[in-house]
Write a protein that holds these residues in place. Structure first.
Motif, PDB file in Angstrom:
ATOM      1  N   ALA A  34     108.250   3.345  88.110  1.00 25.38           N
ATOM      2  CA  ALA A  34     109.476   3.145  88.893  1.00 25.38           C
ATOM      3  C   ALA A  34     110.692   3.759  88.216  1.00 25.38           C
ATOM      4  CB  ALA A  34     109.699   1.650  89.110  1.00 25.38           C
ATOM      5  N   ASP A  35     110.615   4.009  86.894  1.00 25.88           N
ATOM      6  CA  ASP A  35     111.799   4.549  86.210  1.00 25.88           C
ATOM      7  C   ASP A  35     112.027   6.012  86.523  1.00 25.88           C
ATOM      8  OD1 ASP A  35     111.034   2.604  83.268  1.00 25.88           O
ATOM      9  OD2 ASP A  35     112.196   2.140  85.085  1.00 25.88           O
ATOM     10  N   GLN A  36     110.938   6.739  86.702  1.00 27.61           N
ATOM     11  CA  GLN A  36     111.101   8.177  86.881  1.00 27.61           C
ATOM     12  C   GLN A  36     111.200   8.515  88.360  1.00 27.61           C
ATOM     13  OE1 GLN A  36     107.663   9.831  85.156  1.00 27.61           O
ATOM     14  NE2 GLN A  36     108.041   8.937  83.147  1.00 27.61           N
ATOM     15  N   GLU A  37     112.246   7.992  88.965  1.00 24.33           N
ATOM     16  CA  GLU A  37     112.382   8.256  90.393  1.00 24.33           C
ATOM     17  C   GLU A  37     112.618   9.730  90.658  1.00 24.33           C
ATOM     18  OE1 GLU A  37     112.264   4.433  92.446  1.00 24.33           O
ATOM     19  OE2 GLU A  37     113.142   6.207  93.318  1.00 24.33           O
ATOM     20  N   GLY A  38     113.280  10.367  89.711  1.00 25.79           N
ATOM     21  CA  GLY A  38     113.599  11.766  89.931  1.00 25.79           C
ATOM     22  C   GLY A  38     112.375  12.637  90.067  1.00 25.79           C
ATOM     23  N   ALA A  39     111.259  12.234  89.395  1.00 30.44           N
ATOM     24  CA  ALA A  39     110.065  13.058  89.460  1.00 30.44           C
ATOM     25  C   ALA A  39     109.430  13.020  90.828  1.00 30.44           C
ATOM     26  CB  ALA A  39     109.060  12.589  88.415  1.00 30.44           C
ATOM     27  N   LEU A  40     109.783  11.998  91.604  1.00 30.26           N
ATOM     28  CA  LEU A  40     109.239  11.935  92.956  1.00 30.26           C
ATOM     29  C   LEU A  40     109.774  13.052  93.830  1.00 30.26           C
ATOM     30  CD1 LEU A  40     109.449   8.131  93.675  1.00 30.26           C
ATOM     31  CD2 LEU A  40     107.397   9.492  93.497  1.00 30.26           C
ATOM     32  N   LEU A  41     110.843  13.690  93.360  1.00 33.19           N
ATOM     33  CA  LEU A  41     111.417  14.764  94.162  1.00 33.19           C
ATOM     34  C   LEU A  41     110.599  16.046  94.093  1.00 33.19           C
ATOM     35  CD1 LEU A  41     115.214  14.440  93.322  1.00 33.19           C
ATOM     36  CD2 LEU A  41     114.127  13.988  95.492  1.00 33.19           C
ATOM     37  N   ALA A  42     109.608  16.055  93.210  1.00 36.13           N
ATOM     38  CA  ALA A  42     108.905  17.320  92.987  1.00 36.13           C
ATOM     39  C   ALA A  42     108.207  17.819  94.239  1.00 36.13           C
ATOM     40  CB  ALA A  42     107.898  17.156  91.850  1.00 36.13           C
ATOM     41  N   LEU A  43     107.450  16.938  94.896  1.00 38.05           N
ATOM     42  CA  LEU A  43     106.696  17.379  96.074  1.00 38.05           C
ATOM     43  C   LEU A  43     107.611  17.871  97.194  1.00 38.05           C
ATOM     44  CD1 LEU A  43     103.950  17.709  97.408  1.00 38.05           C
ATOM     45  CD2 LEU A  43     104.101  15.353  98.173  1.00 38.05           C
ATOM     46  N   PRO A  44     108.667  17.096  97.535  1.00 42.49           N
ATOM     47  CA  PRO A  44     109.566  17.620  98.573  1.00 42.49           C
ATOM     48  C   PRO A  44     110.202  18.957  98.216  1.00 42.49           C
ATOM     49  CG  PRO A  44     109.990  15.297  98.251  1.00 42.49           C
ATOM     50  CD  PRO A  44     109.036  15.715  97.191  1.00 42.49           C
ATOM     51  N   VAL A  45     110.504  19.143  96.911  1.00 37.66           N
ATOM     52  CA  VAL A  45     111.131  20.420  96.524  1.00 37.66           C
ATOM     53  C   VAL A  45     110.151  21.565  96.757  1.00 37.66           C
ATOM     54  CG1 VAL A  45     111.864  21.744  94.531  1.00 37.66           C
ATOM     55  CG2 VAL A  45     112.837  19.516  94.934  1.00 37.66           C
ATOM     56  N   VAL A  46     108.890  21.326  96.385  1.00 36.53           N
ATOM     57  CA  VAL A  46     107.880  22.375  96.576  1.00 36.53           C
ATOM     58  C   VAL A  46     107.740  22.711  98.050  1.00 36.53           C
ATOM     59  CG1 VAL A  46     105.405  22.767  96.472  1.00 36.53           C
ATOM     60  CG2 VAL A  46     106.597  21.930  94.472  1.00 36.53           C
ATOM     61  N   VAL A  47     107.679  21.659  98.868  1.00 39.23           N
ATOM     62  CA  VAL A  47     107.519  21.881 100.317  1.00 39.23           C
ATOM     63  C   VAL A  47     108.699  22.664 100.871  1.00 39.23           C
ATOM     64  CG1 VAL A  47     107.490  20.698 102.528  1.00 39.23           C
ATOM     65  CG2 VAL A  47     106.039  19.893 100.703  1.00 39.23           C
ATOM     66  N   GLN A  55     110.368   6.525 102.222  1.00 36.57           N
ATOM     67  CA  GLN A  55     111.201   7.199 101.218  1.00 36.57           C
ATOM     68  C   GLN A  55     110.854   8.678 101.130  1.00 36.57           C
ATOM     69  OE1 GLN A  55     110.482   4.972  97.679  1.00 36.57           O
ATOM     70  NE2 GLN A  55     111.565   3.202  98.485  1.00 36.57           N
ATOM     71  N   GLU A  56     109.565   8.993 101.235  1.00 35.97           N
ATOM     72  CA  GLU A  56     109.177  10.403 101.201  1.00 35.97           C
ATOM     73  C   GLU A  56     109.853  11.176 102.327  1.00 35.97           C
ATOM     74  OE1 GLU A  56     105.668  12.130  99.601  1.00 35.97           O
ATOM     75  OE2 GLU A  56     107.343  11.546  98.312  1.00 35.97           O
ATOM     76  N   LEU A  57     109.841  10.565 103.514  1.00 32.35           N
ATOM     77  CA  LEU A  57     110.460  11.264 104.646  1.00 32.35           C
ATOM     78  C   LEU A  57     111.966  11.356 104.474  1.00 32.35           C
ATOM     79  CD1 LEU A  57     108.115   9.965 107.356  1.00 32.35           C
ATOM     80  CD2 LEU A  57     108.760  12.317 107.070  1.00 32.35           C
ATOM     81  N   TYR A  58     112.556  10.339 103.923  1.00 34.74           N
ATOM     82  CA  TYR A  58     113.987  10.402 103.641  1.00 34.74           C
ATOM     83  C   TYR A  58     114.279  11.544 102.672  1.00 34.74           C
ATOM     84  CZ  TYR A  58     118.549   8.952 101.883  1.00 34.74           C
ATOM     85  OH  TYR A  58     119.854   8.922 101.501  1.00 34.74           O
ATOM     86  N   ARG A  59     113.449  11.615 101.599  1.00 37.34           N
ATOM     87  CA  ARG A  59     113.658  12.679 100.615  1.00 37.34           C
ATOM     88  C   ARG A  59     113.519  14.053 101.262  1.00 37.34           C
ATOM     89  NH1 ARG A  59     111.262   8.982  96.687  1.00 37.34           N
ATOM     90  NH2 ARG A  59     109.149   9.396  97.412  1.00 37.34           N
ATOM     91  N   LEU A  60     112.491  14.185 102.092  1.00 34.96           N
ATOM     92  CA  LEU A  60     112.286  15.477 102.751  1.00 34.96           C
ATOM     93  C   LEU A  60     113.488  15.847 103.611  1.00 34.96           C
ATOM     94  CD1 LEU A  60     108.568  15.581 103.863  1.00 34.96           C
ATOM     95  CD2 LEU A  60     109.784  17.305 102.579  1.00 34.96           C
ATOM     96  N   THR A  61     114.020  14.849 104.334  1.00 35.62           N
ATOM     97  CA  THR A  61     115.171  15.139 105.204  1.00 35.62           C
ATOM     98  C   THR A  61     116.363  15.615 104.378  1.00 35.62           C
ATOM     99  OG1 THR A  61     114.423  13.385 106.667  1.00 35.62           O
ATOM    100  CG2 THR A  61     116.644  14.182 106.995  1.00 35.62           C
ATOM    101  N   VAL A  62     116.653  14.859 103.307  1.00 33.86           N
ATOM    102  CA  VAL A  62     117.848  15.200 102.525  1.00 33.86           C
ATOM    103  C   VAL A  62     117.671  16.556 101.841  1.00 33.86           C
ATOM    104  CG1 VAL A  62     119.197  14.519 100.544  1.00 33.86           C
ATOM    105  CG2 VAL A  62     118.537  12.825 102.199  1.00 33.86           C
TER     106      VAL A  62
END
Lengths: 187, 806
Positions: free
Chosen positions: B473-486, B554-561
């Motif tokens: 849960a601490d490394q929330e920023g790493a969750l951005l990796a997949l949306p960035v790649v997409v 959250q994934e979809l939110y990240r993708l949108t933003v």
């Protein structure tokens, strides 16, 4: 909102609203645009229906019309005497027909009159040549212009009499779904 | 049967009887209704007929009829006919439609009568072969009663009085008369308002319910227009759109109008969600979860996690019980208010609200798509490209000098291309050239599909990698990796496809655009498909004890933003930097073109993300609305500063239809399939959300139906409906069969219409030939009469000069 203006009587404004595609607010806005064209000529009080015509030169200097190659024909078609000088009624009529809400038939009727340069009731080859020349601003050669006119007559002339009547024109307009969006002036 | 024209001119077969032939000059023998028109025309013809008179005598030989096809008239032949013939020709009913006010008035009189009688379309059977079937399907002025214009006007006024106010206004607005005239007509038809109602059974009994239906329809229409205009007036974009249209034309404007449409769809989706879900749950917050809630850091705006996790934004916040339930037991400190006893079943509300909003969106989409289709596709609209270019291609919205000149250039180029194409098509292309083109096309398609497959596999592999390296849960920023790649792949693929398409060298620019849209769409849908599988197929399994719905939301939110951020970057680099490079380094005056298709596909992709995410993140439409507003201003600014209008002529109307149908078919349909699968098949997580105790989300509905069954016999119809219509598969088959039948009928109707159009065209052509025949006969008759008159006058002169000749 509607009761504060002093330019028109209530009945006049109602009549304009019923006979054009504009709302009250838009009619007032259009009136002020008309008045701006010739502030000395156009009175601010139309309750007595004054007979005022704004000359063609001022109409054609409007930003919506000044770069339109057909502005002279448009002004002539909508003006009362066919000379391009427009009263307020003509002005409102013109923008009402050219607005988004006007139906296709009405626009096609006026488009036909605009393209009929010699006002003989149908578009002959000379009218077509004038139209193409105005569209391309004289950059096509005479041979190309006449080729284009020939093709147009081939395609659109249903009864093969060498000219387009209103019905031929409307028939062709039905095949052009873009007509409604291009024959439209935003004001 | 055929109704013959009331033409009172009998031309005898034999040419000998000169004396009994009525001359076209004898107005009493000519049709009465032409009288006034002839006077009008003769004045006009006299003014401009000077050059015609020179050719009158000694004209070319009269064309013989009967020997094969009469030569069609050309403009040079017109001068060969007499002024009298021309007068008659000019005063024919079909020619006076456009000019004579009397004809317009009587035409609208007919129209009003038929509106009151509610005759929608006359049968073709009734229209004779001799009367030309008018495009407007109403009678021309063939009425033999000789009415003056004033009388016709009075008749029209009387008819207008018989209509309802809305119908009268509609009729007045559509009339091609001057505004002053219309006002007079309106005034005159307005006077006795009482007369409107007292007309029972005079002519054409109008049933009461029909009139009521009319009134309702018109009132609703008016209300809808009023609401729409109010809504549009709220948005301060009128001036912006006018400027865009003025500088760039209708084609670029269609992108911004599409953006506005999407805003409307999102607002429509958001309203029920706000009213029935978010508002209610926010009023009854669930008990606070154990452990402190994380504080707000800026990263939440990007990742959507952190402190946003336990807010009304996501599915997990919603309770699974009935809110505001009246307490039967003594108060335990929870329910203190006995006054409000309206229980609110949250799981059921969640399911129904999402379902109903999707349903409303579906109906609206299909309706707008069908309207769009109706406007832009016509039966038999393939031909006539020259005429359409000459008459319909000038965009009157363009108001800037430079844009106007650009438009002239475009039209000129288009006309030249059309002429060149005609000449090129006459030379057949060699088989070798065609084979080569097919091979190149196949290769490019193969490369594009290969790229798509490759990117899909890459996304899949990356997603598996993300699962394996489970993120705390601490490394929330790493969750951005997949949306960035997409997003990176989505950004790069269109450019790659454009480069590949440059190899093809297509002839038709419209086909090029369609192919580009197709390839991009396949790519984006493939990526979204693999992501959906990743979420519903894999993540559900790996997030067993956690809230997987929150994660998907959250994934979809990240993708949108991130999509928004990448759109900004794309605008920056694709337009601004490219313009600077091309001006400074390459020294070209040309600005980059605004890529309409690419941008519209971006919008459709963003909207698909919103629809996918609504179930898991009910406030996602609000995020999308903010995103669309910002995109509007960014794109507008960039457009004004950096771009120029597209060079190729753009079929704006067709394209709008294509965009709306793309929005409906792959985009909305895919989201609906995803939603249905999530609701019907996937087990909701057991720790959060409104469905935590159920096997599937759909079970909430089933539970409620069972409640109703137990409640008593009064509401037994609802469980019956549920058992036999919803759970049963038979109704689905029935509905599909009905749908297929409707589609088949429509296809047959269109086929029939095509055939009728061909027949009507032939009829028009025959009419033209008939007219030519009649004119030539008239001309020959007149010539003979002239010759005989000249001969007689010469005889008389000779007699006067030489009386002894007798």
């Amino acid at each position: 909102m509607g009761n504060k203006q002093t330019v028109f009587t209530h009945e006049q404004l109602e009549a304009y609203q019923d006979c054009t595609f504009f709302t009250r607010k838009e009619i007032m806005r259009l009136f002020y645009r008309y008045q701006d064209l010739a502030p000395q000529l156009v009175p601010l009080d139309y309750t007595s229906s004054p007979d005022v015509k704004v000359p063609y030169e001022l109409i054609s200097s409007m930003p919506e019309l000044k770069d339109n190659p057909f502005r002279q024909r448009i002004a002539q078609v909508f003006s009362e005497d066919g000379d391009g000088h427009m009263t307020l009624d003509n002005f409102l009529d013109m923008f009402s027909v050219m607005s988004e809400m006007a139906p296709r038939d009405l626009k096609a009727y006026y488009a036909f009159k605009i393209y009929d340069f010699n006002n003989d009731g149908y578009i002959c080859e000379w009218d077509l040549e004038q139209t193409v020349t105005k569209l391309t601003q004289g950059e096509l050669s005479a041979e190309e212009v006449s080729l284009v006119c020939e093709k147009v007559l081939d395609e659109a002339d249903g009864d093969h009499d060498g000219r387009l009547s209103l019905e031929d024109f409307q028939n062709m307009i039905l095949r052009a779904p873009d007509f409604l969006s291009t024959f439209h002036i935003r004001i | 049967m055929a109704q013959p024209l009331n033409f009172v001119l009998s031309v005898p077969e034999t040419p000998e009887d000169h004396g009994q032939e009525p001359s076209p000059y004898d107005e009493s023998d000519v049709h009465d209704s032409f009288h006034q028109l002839i006077q009008e025309q003769s004045r006009w013809v006299a003014e401009e007929g000077l050059e015609l008179q020179e050719q009158e005598r000694g004209a070319g030989a009269p064309q013989t009829t009967g020997s094969g096809r009469p030569v069609p008239l050309g403009p040079e032949d017109a001068g060969a006919h007499s002024t009298a013939t021309l007068r008659i020709l000019a005063s024919m009913p079909s020619r006076t439609i456009g000019r004579s006010r009397g004809a317009i008035i009587s035409q609208y009189y007919n129209r009003t009568v038929q509106l009151r009688r509610r005759v929608s379309r006359p049968e073709l059977r009734g229209v004779g072969r001799s009367a030309r079937p008018s495009l407007r399907l109403y009678d021309l002025e063939l009425d033999p009663a000789a009415l003056e214009e004033e009388e016709k006007r009075l008749l029209l006024v009387k008819e207008l009085q018989g209509l309802t106010v809305a119908q009268r206004d509609h009729m007045l607005r559509a009339m091609p008369l001057g505004l002053a005239e219309k006002r007079c007509l309106r005034e005159e038809s307005q006077t006795p308002s009482g007369k409107q109602r007292g007309r029972p059974g005079r002519r054409g009994l109008l049933p009461c319910c029909g009139r009521l239906r009319d009134a309702c329809v018109l009132a609703l229409h008016g209300l809808g227009l009023g609401l729409l205009s109010g809504l549009l007036a709220l948005m301060p974009w009128r001036y912006a759109l006018k400027r865009i249209g003025g500088r760039f034309g209708s084609s670029v404007l269609s992108y911004f109008l599409f953006l506005k449409t999407l805003l409307a769809f999102n607002a429509l989706l958001l309203l029920p969600l706000l009213a029935f879900l978010v508002g209610v749950q926010a009023a009854f917050p669930p008990p606070a979860s154990p452990g402190s809630a994380p504080s707000f850091t800026g990263l939440e705006l990007l990742t959507g996690g952190g402190s946003f996790n336990h807010t009304v934004l996501y599915y997990g916040y919603y309770s699974n019980s009935t809110l505001n339930r009246p307490c039967a037991l003594p108060p335990e400190g929870q329910c203190g208010r006995e006054a409000d006893t309206l229980p609110y079943n949250m799981p059921l509300a969640y399911l129904f609200t999402v379902g109903v909003s999707f349903f409303i969106t579906c109906i609206t989409l299909v309706y707008s798509m069908s309207c769009s289709f109706g406007e832009s596709y016509r039966v038999g609209s393939a031909s006539g490209v020259h005429a359409v270019t000459v008459f319909c291609s000038w965009d009157h919205k363009v108001t800037q000098r430079r844009a106007s000149r650009l438009q002239c250039d475009n039209i000129r180029t288009h006309l030249k291309e059309l002429l060149a194409e005609r000449q090129r098509r006459q030379g057949p292309r060699s088989a070798c050239g065609r084979l080569r083109q097919v091979a190149v096309l196949g290769l490019v398609w193969l490369l594009c599909l290969g790229t798509t497959v490759g990117c899909t596999v890459a996304v899949y592999a990356f997603s598996e990698l993300m699962i394996k390296s489970s993120v705390s849960a601490d490394q929330e920023g790493a969750l951005l990796a997949l949306p960035v790649v997409v997003c990176l792949l989505n950004l790069g693929a269109p450019y790659l496809f454009r480069c590949l398409a440059a190899l093809e060298r297509q002839d038709s620019p419209v086909l090029e655009v369609y192919l580009a849209i197709c390839r991009n769409l396949i790519f984006k849908m493939a990526i979204l498909g693999i992501l959906c599988y990743h979420w519903l197929g894999r993540r559900v399994g790996t997030l067993k004890n956690q809230c997987w719905e929150n994660f998907v939301g959250q994934e979809l939110y990240r993708l949108t933003v991130l999509d928004f951020i990448f759109v900004l970057l794309d605008t920056l680099f694709g337009e601004l930097v490219w313009r600077l490079i091309s001006e400074k380094k390459l020294k070209r005056r040309e600005k980059p073109e605004f890529d309409i298709a690419g941008n519209v596909l971006e919008l459709i992709y963003g909207q698909t993300l919103t629809w996918l995410g609504v179930l898991f993140c009910p406030l996602l439409p609000a995020v999308q609305i903010i995103k669309l507003l910002l995109i509007f201003y960014v794109k507008k600014t960039s457009l004004m500063a950096n771009c120029q209008a597209p060079r190729r002529p753009w079929l704006a109307s067709h394209m709008s239809t294509v965009f709306v149908s793309l929005l409906c078919f792959p985009s909305f349909l895919g989201a609906a399939v995803f939603l249905c699968y999530a609701v019907w098949q996937v087990k909701p997580s057991s720790t959060c959300g409104p469905f935590r105790t159920l096997d599937t989300m759909y079970e909430a509905g089933k539970v409620w139906v069972r409640h109703l069954e137990a409640a008593g016999p009064r509401v037994s119809w609802l469980p019956w409906v549920h058992r036999y219509l919803v759970e049963n598969t038979f109704p689905v088959y029935l509905v599909s069969a009905l749908l297929l039948a409707v589609i088949y009928l429509n296809i047959q109707v269109v086929k029939g219409q095509r055939r009728v159009i061909c027949l009507l065209k032939e009829q028009i052509s025959n009419e033209g030939e008939d007219k030519v025949f009649l004119i030539n006969r008239l001309h020959s008759v007149y010539e003979r009469k002239e010759r005989s008159r000249v001969g007689r006058s010469q005889e008389a002169e000779r007699l006067v000069d030489d009386p002894d000749a007798w």
